[in-house]
Enzyme design. Structure first.
Site, PDB file in Angstrom:
ATOM      1  N   GLU A 206      13.547  34.164  54.454  1.00 37.15           N
ATOM      2  CA  GLU A 206      14.114  32.965  55.081  1.00 37.15           C
ATOM      3  C   GLU A 206      13.681  32.915  56.546  1.00 37.15           C
ATOM      4  O   GLU A 206      13.957  33.823  57.310  1.00 37.15           O
ATOM      5  CB  GLU A 206      15.647  33.014  54.998  1.00 37.15           C
ATOM      6  CG  GLU A 206      16.299  31.786  55.585  1.00 37.15           C
ATOM      7  CD  GLU A 206      17.816  31.790  55.424  1.00 37.15           C
ATOM      8  OE1 GLU A 206      18.458  32.786  55.800  1.00 37.15           O
ATOM      9  OE2 GLU A 206      18.359  30.778  54.920  1.00 37.15           O
TER      10      GLU A 206
ATOM     11  N   GLY B  59      25.760  40.006  55.789  1.00 37.09           N
ATOM     12  CA  GLY B  59      26.568  39.933  54.571  1.00 37.09           C
ATOM     13  C   GLY B  59      26.790  41.309  53.955  1.00 37.09           C
ATOM     14  O   GLY B  59      27.898  41.658  53.534  1.00 37.09           O
TER      15      GLY B  59
ATOM     16  N   CYS C 190      20.647  26.383  55.442  1.00 36.42           N
ATOM     17  CA  CYS C 190      20.486  27.435  54.429  1.00 36.42           C
ATOM     18  C   CYS C 190      19.789  26.919  53.176  1.00 36.42           C
ATOM     19  O   CYS C 190      19.055  27.645  52.535  1.00 36.42           O
ATOM     20  CB  CYS C 190      21.816  28.092  54.115  1.00 36.42           C
ATOM     21  SG  CYS C 190      23.166  26.958  54.112  1.00 36.42           S
TER      22      CYS C 190
ATOM     23  N   GLY D  12      26.004  33.381  56.612  1.00 38.12           N
ATOM     24  CA  GLY D  12      25.041  33.886  57.586  1.00 38.12           C
ATOM     25  C   GLY D  12      23.922  34.643  56.915  1.00 38.12           C
ATOM     26  O   GLY D  12      23.559  34.355  55.770  1.00 38.12           O
ATOM     27  N   SER D  13      23.407  35.658  57.597  1.00 33.95           N
ATOM     28  CA  SER D  13      22.248  36.386  57.080  1.00 33.95           C
ATOM     29  C   SER D  13      22.644  37.411  56.016  1.00 33.95           C
ATOM     30  O   SER D  13      23.773  37.907  55.995  1.00 33.95           O
ATOM     31  CB  SER D  13      21.550  37.109  58.232  1.00 33.95           C
ATOM     32  OG  SER D  13      22.400  38.104  58.757  1.00 33.95           O
TER      33      SER D  13
ATOM     34  N   LYS E 108      36.304  33.359  62.948  1.00 35.04           N
ATOM     35  CA  LYS E 108      35.407  33.732  64.045  1.00 35.04           C
ATOM     36  C   LYS E 108      34.158  32.852  64.010  1.00 35.04           C
ATOM     37  O   LYS E 108      33.296  33.010  63.157  1.00 35.04           O
ATOM     38  CB  LYS E 108      34.958  35.196  63.971  1.00 35.04           C
ATOM     39  CG  LYS E 108      34.270  35.608  65.274  1.00 35.04           C
ATOM     40  CD  LYS E 108      33.436  36.849  65.173  1.00 35.04           C
ATOM     41  CE  LYS E 108      32.027  36.608  64.737  1.00 35.04           C
ATOM     42  NZ  LYS E 108      31.218  35.783  65.666  1.00 35.04           N
TER      43      LYS E 108
ATOM     44  N   GLU F 197      21.594  40.417  55.823  1.00 30.69           N
ATOM     45  CA  GLU F 197      21.816  41.705  56.485  1.00 30.69           C
ATOM     46  C   GLU F 197      23.282  41.831  56.915  1.00 30.69           C
ATOM     47  O   GLU F 197      23.944  42.839  56.646  1.00 30.69           O
ATOM     48  CB  GLU F 197      20.885  41.746  57.705  1.00 30.69           C
ATOM     49  CG  GLU F 197      20.817  43.041  58.424  1.00 30.69           C
ATOM     50  CD  GLU F 197      20.099  42.873  59.774  1.00 30.69           C
ATOM     51  OE1 GLU F 197      19.360  41.876  59.963  1.00 30.69           O
ATOM     52  OE2 GLU F 197      20.325  43.740  60.632  1.00 30.69           O
TER      53      GLU F 197
ATOM     54  N   GLU G 275      27.855  33.379  51.647  1.00 27.88           N
ATOM     55  CA  GLU G 275      26.822  32.344  51.521  1.00 27.88           C
ATOM     56  C   GLU G 275      25.691  32.777  52.441  1.00 27.88           C
ATOM     57  O   GLU G 275      25.829  32.756  53.657  1.00 27.88           O
ATOM     58  CB  GLU G 275      27.419  30.985  51.919  1.00 27.88           C
ATOM     59  CG  GLU G 275      26.642  29.835  51.313  1.00 27.88           C
ATOM     60  CD  GLU G 275      25.504  29.404  52.192  1.00 27.88           C
ATOM     61  OE1 GLU G 275      24.395  29.961  52.027  1.00 27.88           O
ATOM     62  OE2 GLU G 275      25.720  28.535  53.035  1.00 27.88           O
TER      63      GLU G 275
HETATM   64  P1  NAI Z   1      24.204  36.599  61.430  1.00 23.05           P
HETATM   65  O1  NAI Z   1      24.378  36.613  59.962  1.00 23.05           O
HETATM   66  O2  NAI Z   1      24.030  37.929  62.105  1.00 23.05           O
HETATM   67  O3  NAI Z   1      25.445  35.851  62.111  1.00 23.05           O
HETATM   68  C1  NAI Z   1      26.362  35.027  61.419  1.00 23.05           C
HETATM   69  C2  NAI Z   1      27.781  35.342  61.850  1.00 23.05           C
HETATM   70  O4  NAI Z   1      28.076  36.701  61.529  1.00 23.05           O
HETATM   71  C3  NAI Z   1      28.039  35.204  63.356  1.00 23.05           C
HETATM   72  O5  NAI Z   1      29.346  34.699  63.556  1.00 23.05           O
HETATM   73  C4  NAI Z   1      27.970  36.645  63.836  1.00 23.05           C
HETATM   74  O6  NAI Z   1      28.689  36.879  65.030  1.00 23.05           O
HETATM   75  C5  NAI Z   1      28.599  37.379  62.674  1.00 23.05           C
HETATM   76  N1  NAI Z   1      28.261  38.802  62.581  1.00 23.05           N
HETATM   77  C6  NAI Z   1      27.119  39.424  62.981  1.00 23.05           C
HETATM   78  N2  NAI Z   1      27.192  40.745  62.719  1.00 23.05           N
HETATM   79  C7  NAI Z   1      28.406  40.971  62.148  1.00 23.05           C
HETATM   80  C8  NAI Z   1      29.069  42.138  61.641  1.00 23.05           C
HETATM   81  N3  NAI Z   1      28.509  43.337  61.680  1.00 23.05           N
HETATM   82  N4  NAI Z   1      30.304  41.994  61.099  1.00 23.05           N
HETATM   83  C9  NAI Z   1      30.885  40.775  61.029  1.00 23.05           C
HETATM   84  N5  NAI Z   1      30.316  39.652  61.504  1.00 23.05           N
HETATM   85  C10 NAI Z   1      29.093  39.743  62.054  1.00 23.05           C
HETATM   86  O7  NAI Z   1      22.971  35.637  61.757  1.00 23.05           O
HETATM   87  P2  NAI Z   1      21.995  35.626  63.026  1.00 23.05           P
HETATM   88  O8  NAI Z   1      21.691  37.031  63.448  1.00 23.05           O
HETATM   89  O9  NAI Z   1      22.565  34.699  64.022  1.00 23.05           O
HETATM   90  O10 NAI Z   1      20.666  34.944  62.421  1.00 23.05           O
HETATM   91  C11 NAI Z   1      19.655  35.713  61.793  1.00 23.05           C
HETATM   92  C12 NAI Z   1      19.124  35.027  60.558  1.00 23.05           C
HETATM   93  O11 NAI Z   1      20.164  34.885  59.604  1.00 23.05           O
HETATM   94  C13 NAI Z   1      18.610  33.614  60.729  1.00 23.05           C
HETATM   95  O12 NAI Z   1      17.291  33.574  61.183  1.00 23.05           O
HETATM   96  C14 NAI Z   1      18.731  33.058  59.333  1.00 23.05           C
HETATM   97  O13 NAI Z   1      17.628  33.437  58.544  1.00 23.05           O
HETATM   98  C15 NAI Z   1      19.962  33.747  58.801  1.00 23.05           C
HETATM   99  N6  NAI Z   1      21.124  32.838  58.901  1.00 23.05           N
HETATM  100  C16 NAI Z   1      21.490  32.162  57.784  1.00 23.05           C
HETATM  101  C17 NAI Z   1      22.514  31.242  57.847  1.00 23.05           C
HETATM  102  C18 NAI Z   1      22.932  30.496  56.651  1.00 23.05           C
HETATM  103  O14 NAI Z   1      23.561  29.461  56.783  1.00 23.05           O
HETATM  104  N7  NAI Z   1      22.676  30.964  55.484  1.00 23.05           N
HETATM  105  C19 NAI Z   1      23.203  30.952  59.103  1.00 23.05           C
HETATM  106  C20 NAI Z   1      22.778  31.758  60.213  1.00 23.05           C
HETATM  107  C21 NAI Z   1      21.753  32.652  60.090  1.00 23.05           C
HETATM  108 MG    MG Z   2      22.576  38.880  63.299  1.00 21.13          MG
END
Ligand code: NAI
Ligand code: MG
Length: 500
Positions: free
Chosen positions: A399, A251, A302, A246-247, A193, A249, A268
């Site tokens: 972050e 995770g 990240c 991703g984030s 996804k 939260e 990660e």
């Molecule tokens: P997110 O962690 O919510 O999104 C990342 C992925 O997870 C997306 O594909 C999203 O659709 C999916 N996702 C969201 N909620 C989910 C759930 N309940 N179950 C399964 N999958 C889910 O990140 P977001 O909200 O776009 O960004 C927020 C913050 O997260 C950023 O400001 C940054 O600090 C951090 N982040 C860190 C990343 C990294 O590479 N470590 C990458 C993206 C965001």
């Molecule tokens: Mg999010």
């Protein structure tokens, strides 16, 4: 639907964007059950470039079923050498379609085109080739056992099965391939996804995989939001492992959802990585490294070096060089020649980043450079430097994921224990960077820093062979290198009593 394309976009990218995008399930592009669609924007203009299908839980069911059939069927019957050949063909097709992929990555993620071409596209082809090499080389061991009598014991390394992969928007191609390549190499099948904001290049990769000979159902791609699409993957009883970037939260949510069938989980989750500059370092190189680490791709990395600690004797020189660079960076559309930094991904991310800049100032930090938004359209944030930052401030501990550097100094009073303890204060532990010519300091600091990646006199080390992942709350497991192969395999111990 009115879409606007950047004039510099080539014919192949235009024609891909003009298509109606669907889900890739069992080797075919299919409509989602809900029929709902999401707008996909160019973050440099805020304009619509395409729409993508929103997969519902029933679409995820179909994708998982297809992945299971492919796992027990054709994919399990391929020899390692066949998988290697398919993966190498896939890498060549990526290169052959490199301009199109780079332009799509640029227009959807905002990153300057030369990096998309020479970094992202070249990087994913390398990752595929690296992992394709392991396919024929990984195997089990023959441990010496001390059981009474005579035994023959060995281990097998077997694919985990159907894996769910959930990735973010900052590096859509790289994040997809860091997960797809080891899964293909080990013989797993995939339900991927991409982020709801950047699903386009993953869909194109899915087509190229089929063209390369990856059998139908091995790589399924479901586009959609975290909820319901991502959540359905994380909770699915038919998924054996979930890999997430991703984030923190999200995770944690994935971890809870995965508890149902105790699926394997790798995470990660980003970082707040320290950069420590000792006074004997090449200060010019250090300042340039700091800038490229935190301002490149608008800080949406990240492992971005977001906390800078400079010895007080070098502080003014380094800070001045960093601020000079911050003020001269050319912001613009990634397709424009000469653009050095693009936008952040969305209005929401722009509000989040500027919110942090304001909160830092309210908590007592000083704006040394930047601080505002830029441009008349799109989601641009100025390269920003905050000084006078202290642990406990949100800008220090959390972050930001934007072009915001927090600068601090240390004095001769601080020994390596104190410097590393300060660097280790956040809950994260992804990366760290040390700048010094003193080998003793470099090695001692490398041991003391709680980080999965330590770079000395460098800010990043993008090599497929080097494990990538975090200590503490930066995640679980390591991607890249042989460690990634371990993430997608189970080890089976077989012991044979030779005396009966
Ligand atoms: P997110 O962690 O919510 O999104 C990342 C992925 O997870 C997306 O594909 C999203 O659709 C999916 N996702 C969201 N909620 C989910 C759930 N309940 N179950 C399964 N999958 C889910 O990140 P977001 O909200 O776009 O960004 C927020 C913050 O997260 C950023 O400001 C940054 O600090 C951090 N982040 C860190 C990343 C990294 O590479 N470590 C990458 C993206 C965001
Ligand atoms: Mg999010």
């Amino acid at each position: 639907m009115t879409t606007t394309f950047h004039p510099a976009l080539g014919e192949a990218a235009r024609s891909f964007l003009s298509r109606q995008h669907h889900l890739l399930i069992d080797g075919r592009m299919v409509e989602s059950d809900s029929g709902r669609r999401t707008d996909i924007l160019d973050p440099a203009t805020g304009e619509l470039i395409a729409t993508a299908a929103e997969a519902s839980a029933s679409d995820v069911d179909r994708a998982v079923d297809a992945a299971r059939r492919a796992f027990t069927g054709p994919w399990s019957k391929t020899t390692p050498a066949e998988r290697t050949r398919i993966m190498l063909r896939f890498a060549s097709l990526i290169e052959a379609n490199g301009d199109e992929l780079a332009e799509l990555e640029c227009i959807n993620s905002g990153k300057p085109l030369p990096f998309c071409r020479n970094g992202d596209v070249a990087g994913i082809a390398e990752m595929l080739r690296y992992m394709a090499g392991w396919t024929t080389k990984m195997g089990g061991e023959t441990p010496n056992v001390s059981l009474p009598g005579e035994w023959h014991a060995y281990t097998l390394r077997e694919p985990i099965g159907v894996v769910g992969q959930i990735i973010p928007w900052n590096f859509p191609l790289n994040m997809a391939m860091w997960k797809i390549a080891p899964a293909l190499a080990t013989g797993c099948t995939i339900v991927l996804k991409p982020s709801e904001q950047t699903p386009l290049t993953a869909l194109r990769l899915g087509e190229l995989a089929l063209e390369a000979g990856v059998p139908a159902g091995v790589l399924n791609i479901v586009t959609g939001f975290g909820n319901p699409t991502g959540a359905a993957i994380a909770a699915h009883p038919g998924v054996d492992k979930v890999a997430f970037t991703g984030s923190g939260e999200t995770g944690r949510r994935i971890l809870l959802a995965a508890a149902g069938n105790l699926k394997r989980v790798s995470l990660e989750l980003g970082g707040k990585s320290p950069v420590i500059v000792f006074p004997d370092a090449n200060l010019e190189a250090a300042a340039a490294g700091v800038c490229s680490s935190i301002f490149f791709h608008a800080g949406q990395i990240c492992a971005a070096g977001s906390r800078l600690y400079v010895h007080e004797r070098a502080y003014d020189q380094v800070l001045e060089a960093v601020a000079r660079r911050a003020k001269s960076i050319k912001l613009g559309h990634g397709m424009e020649v000469g653009t050095e930094m693009g936008p952040v991904i969305s209005r929401r991310q722009l509000d989040r980043v500027t919110g942090y800049i304001h909160s830092g100032q309210e908590e007592g930090a000083t704006l040394y450079a930047g601080g505002g938004t830029a441009g008349e359209r799109g989601f641009f944030v100025q390269p920003t430097v905050l000084t006078g930052v202290k642990p406990g401030m949100a800008v220090h501990d959390e972050e930001i994921f934007g072009p915001v550097l927090c600068a601090m100094s240390f004095s001769d009073d601080a020994d390596l224990e104190r410097i590393s303890a300060t660097a280790n204060t956040t809950t994260y532990g992804l990366a760290a960077s040390i700048w010094t010519k003193d080998l003793g300091i470099a090695h001692k600091m490398a041991r003391r820093l709680q980080a999965g990646i330590v770079n000395v006199n460098a800010l990043s080390s993008p090599d497929a062979a080097l494990p990538y992942g975090g200590y503490k709350q930066s995640g679980w497991g390591r991607e890249r290198g042989f460690d990634a192969i371990k993430l997608y395999t189970e080890v089976k111990a077989v012991a044979i009593n030779l005396n009966t």
